[in-house]
Design a protein around this motif. Structure first.
Motif, mmCIF file in Angstrom:
data_model
loop_
_atom_site.group_PDB
_atom_site.id
_atom_site.type_symbol
_atom_site.label_atom_id
_atom_site.label_comp_id
_atom_site.label_asym_id
_atom_site.label_seq_id
_atom_site.Cartn_x
_atom_site.Cartn_y
_atom_site.Cartn_z
ATOM 1 N N THR A 1 53.012 33.482 60.179
ATOM 2 C CA THR A 1 53.480 32.129 59.878
ATOM 3 C C THR A 1 53.321 31.752 58.403
ATOM 4 O OG1 THR A 1 51.333 31.319 60.611
ATOM 5 C CG2 THR A 1 53.156 31.218 62.199
ATOM 6 N N SER A 2 52.634 32.595 57.647
ATOM 7 C CA SER A 2 52.514 32.333 56.218
ATOM 8 C C SER A 2 53.616 33.002 55.413
ATOM 9 C CB SER A 2 51.152 32.812 55.699
ATOM 10 O OG SER A 2 51.092 34.225 55.670
ATOM 11 N N TYR A 3 54.474 33.766 56.091
ATOM 12 C CA TYR A 3 55.494 34.541 55.397
ATOM 13 C C TYR A 3 56.862 33.853 55.427
ATOM 14 C CZ TYR A 3 52.162 38.389 55.995
ATOM 15 O OH TYR A 3 51.050 39.179 55.990
ATOM 16 N N VAL A 4 57.449 33.738 54.257
ATOM 17 C CA VAL A 4 58.895 33.530 54.186
ATOM 18 C C VAL A 4 59.525 34.889 54.432
ATOM 19 C CG1 VAL A 4 60.814 33.023 52.635
ATOM 20 C CG2 VAL A 4 58.787 31.550 52.650
ATOM 21 N N MET A 5 60.550 34.921 55.267
ATOM 22 C CA MET A 5 61.170 36.191 55.638
ATOM 23 C C MET A 5 62.597 36.261 55.109
ATOM 24 S SD MET A 5 58.768 37.681 57.299
ATOM 25 C CE MET A 5 59.709 39.101 57.878
ATOM 26 N N LYS B 1 82.479 43.733 59.900
ATOM 27 C CA LYS B 1 83.567 44.356 59.152
ATOM 28 C C LYS B 1 83.066 45.676 58.565
ATOM 29 C CE LYS B 1 84.979 39.714 57.636
ATOM 30 N NZ LYS B 1 85.221 38.842 56.463
ATOM 31 N N PRO B 2 83.964 46.574 58.235
ATOM 32 C CA PRO B 2 83.532 47.841 57.620
ATOM 33 C C PRO B 2 82.692 47.621 56.359
ATOM 34 C CG PRO B 2 85.790 48.039 58.369
ATOM 35 C CD PRO B 2 85.397 46.599 58.566
ATOM 36 N N GLU B 3 82.976 46.587 55.617
ATOM 37 C CA GLU B 3 82.205 46.313 54.394
ATOM 38 C C GLU B 3 80.785 45.837 54.673
ATOM 39 O OE1 GLU B 3 85.253 45.133 55.169
ATOM 40 O OE2 GLU B 3 85.499 43.059 54.436
ATOM 41 N N ASP B 4 80.452 45.591 55.928
ATOM 42 C CA ASP B 4 79.069 45.264 56.288
ATOM 43 C C ASP B 4 78.220 46.527 56.471
ATOM 44 O OD1 ASP B 4 80.401 42.669 58.351
ATOM 45 O OD2 ASP B 4 79.436 42.427 56.385
ATOM 46 N N THR B 5 78.850 47.673 56.408
ATOM 47 C CA THR B 5 78.120 48.931 56.535
ATOM 48 C C THR B 5 77.091 49.067 55.422
ATOM 49 O OG1 THR B 5 79.942 50.070 57.649
ATOM 50 C CG2 THR B 5 78.341 51.448 56.473
ATOM 51 N N ALA B 6 75.837 49.262 55.817
ATOM 52 C CA ALA B 6 74.749 49.328 54.849
ATOM 53 C C ALA B 6 73.445 49.622 55.590
ATOM 54 C CB ALA B 6 74.611 48.011 54.089
ATOM 55 N N VAL B 7 72.421 49.910 54.828
ATOM 56 C CA VAL B 7 71.066 49.904 55.367
ATOM 57 C C VAL B 7 70.531 48.487 55.205
ATOM 58 C CG1 VAL B 7 68.740 50.830 55.190
ATOM 59 C CG2 VAL B 7 70.725 52.322 54.779
ATOM 60 N N TYR B 8 70.021 47.942 56.295
ATOM 61 C CA TYR B 8 69.514 46.577 56.299
ATOM 62 C C TYR B 8 67.988 46.611 56.283
ATOM 63 C CZ TYR B 8 74.142 44.665 57.056
ATOM 64 O OH TYR B 8 75.462 44.302 56.899
ATOM 65 N N PHE B 9 67.427 45.826 55.371
ATOM 66 C CA PHE B 9 65.985 45.759 55.188
ATOM 67 C C PHE B 9 65.481 44.347 55.475
ATOM 68 C CE2 PHE B 9 65.491 49.810 53.000
ATOM 69 C CZ PHE B 9 66.740 50.024 52.438
ATOM 70 N N CYS B 10 64.349 44.257 56.133
ATOM 71 C CA CYS B 10 63.692 42.965 56.196
ATOM 72 C C CYS B 10 62.541 42.958 55.202
ATOM 73 C CB CYS B 10 63.232 42.613 57.597
ATOM 74 S SG CYS B 10 61.847 43.559 58.220
ATOM 75 N N ALA B 11 62.183 41.764 54.791
ATOM 76 C CA ALA B 11 61.160 41.604 53.771
ATOM 77 C C ALA B 11 60.359 40.340 54.046
ATOM 78 C CB ALA B 11 61.795 41.540 52.390
ATOM 79 N N ALA B 12 59.132 40.336 53.539
ATOM 80 C CA ALA B 12 58.237 39.196 53.750
ATOM 81 C C ALA B 12 57.520 38.860 52.456
ATOM 82 C CB ALA B 12 57.219 39.525 54.833
ATOM 83 N N THR B 13 57.279 37.581 52.258
ATOM 84 C CA THR B 13 56.488 37.151 51.120
ATOM 85 C C THR B 13 55.547 36.045 51.530
ATOM 86 O OG1 THR B 13 56.516 36.268 48.881
ATOM 87 C CG2 THR B 13 58.298 35.561 50.329
ATOM 88 N N PRO B 14 54.273 36.183 51.137
ATOM 89 C CA PRO B 14 53.292 35.146 51.450
ATOM 90 C C PRO B 14 53.029 34.195 50.284
ATOM 91 C CG PRO B 14 52.148 37.108 50.766
ATOM 92 C CD PRO B 14 53.641 37.375 50.580
ATOM 93 N N ARG B 15 53.766 34.353 49.206
ATOM 94 C CA ARG B 15 53.468 33.606 47.975
ATOM 95 C C ARG B 15 53.555 32.100 48.207
ATOM 96 N NH1 ARG B 15 56.630 37.135 43.280
ATOM 97 N NH2 ARG B 15 56.243 39.184 44.238
ATOM 98 N N ASN B 16 52.482 31.435 47.869
ATOM 99 C CA ASN B 16 52.446 29.978 48.005
ATOM 100 C C ASN B 16 53.419 29.290 47.062
ATOM 101 O OD1 ASN B 16 50.463 30.085 49.990
ATOM 102 N ND2 ASN B 16 48.808 30.083 48.480
ATOM 103 N N SER B 17 53.789 29.994 45.987
ATOM 104 C CA SER B 17 54.723 29.423 45.025
ATOM 105 C C SER B 17 56.122 29.267 45.603
ATOM 106 C CB SER B 17 54.790 30.299 43.771
ATOM 107 O OG SER B 17 55.203 31.617 44.105
ATOM 108 N N ILE B 18 56.397 29.987 46.668
ATOM 109 C CA ILE B 18 57.692 29.861 47.340
ATOM 110 C C ILE B 18 57.530 28.811 48.427
ATOM 111 C CG2 ILE B 18 59.458 31.054 48.667
ATOM 112 C CD1 ILE B 18 58.460 33.631 47.245
ATOM 113 N N LEU B 19 58.041 27.645 48.155
ATOM 114 C CA LEU B 19 57.756 26.508 49.031
ATOM 115 C C LEU B 19 58.549 26.555 50.326
ATOM 116 C CD1 LEU B 19 57.600 23.657 46.363
ATOM 117 C CD2 LEU B 19 55.738 25.028 47.318
ATOM 118 N N VAL B 20 59.786 27.053 50.252
ATOM 119 C CA VAL B 20 60.645 27.013 51.442
ATOM 120 C C VAL B 20 61.182 28.404 51.765
ATOM 121 C CG1 VAL B 20 62.688 26.024 52.507
ATOM 122 C CG2 VAL B 20 61.279 24.625 50.985
ATOM 123 N N ALA B 21 62.024 28.937 50.877
ATOM 124 C CA ALA B 21 62.636 30.240 51.096
ATOM 125 C C ALA B 21 63.128 30.763 49.750
ATOM 126 C CB ALA B 21 63.803 30.146 52.084
#
Length: 127
Positions: free
Chosen positions: A30-34, A87-107
């Protein structure tokens, strides 16, 4: 130690749908912006979507608005990416990421502000 594990990728036809999941182990979810990012062959990694800690705020790449939806389940420590009308142009490797930085207030849409990354899941959209 924080670990992120994506799943749900695969091969789909144009117009189809997929739902990606990203399970987070370690830390306080719950501390992570995703966020979700993607990288197509020969291209740089690009922002897809981000979601605030409480799930109340989401942002998307302009080109994906209306087709992709990010959500999170804090009880399951999981973030999702629902992808429709692929669409074909959506072809890619998809990554998820997380940040706990308090400096990021929302997203955040900036990849350099994320501290933890998954290994990625391949999405291939055939024409």
């Amino acid at each position: 130690q924080v670990q992120l594990a994506e799943s749900g990728g695969g091969l789909v036809q144009t117009g189809g749908s997929l739902r990606l999941s990203c399970a987070v182990v370690g830390g306080t979810f719950t501390s992570y912006v995703m966020g979700w990012f993607r990288q197509a062959p020969g291209k740089e990694r690009e922002f897809v979507a981000t979601i605030s800690r409480d799930g109340g705020t989401t942002r998307y790449a302009d080109s994906l608005k209306g087709r992709f939806t990010i959500s999170r389940d804090n009880a399951k420590k999981t973030v999702y990416l629902q992808m429709n009308s692929l669409k074909p142009e959506d072809t890619a490797v998809y990554f998820c990421a997380a940040t706990p930085r308090n400096s990021i207030l929302v997203a955040t849409t900036r990849s350099d502000q994320y501290d933890y990354w998954g290994q990625g899941t391949q999405v291939t959209v055939s024409s």
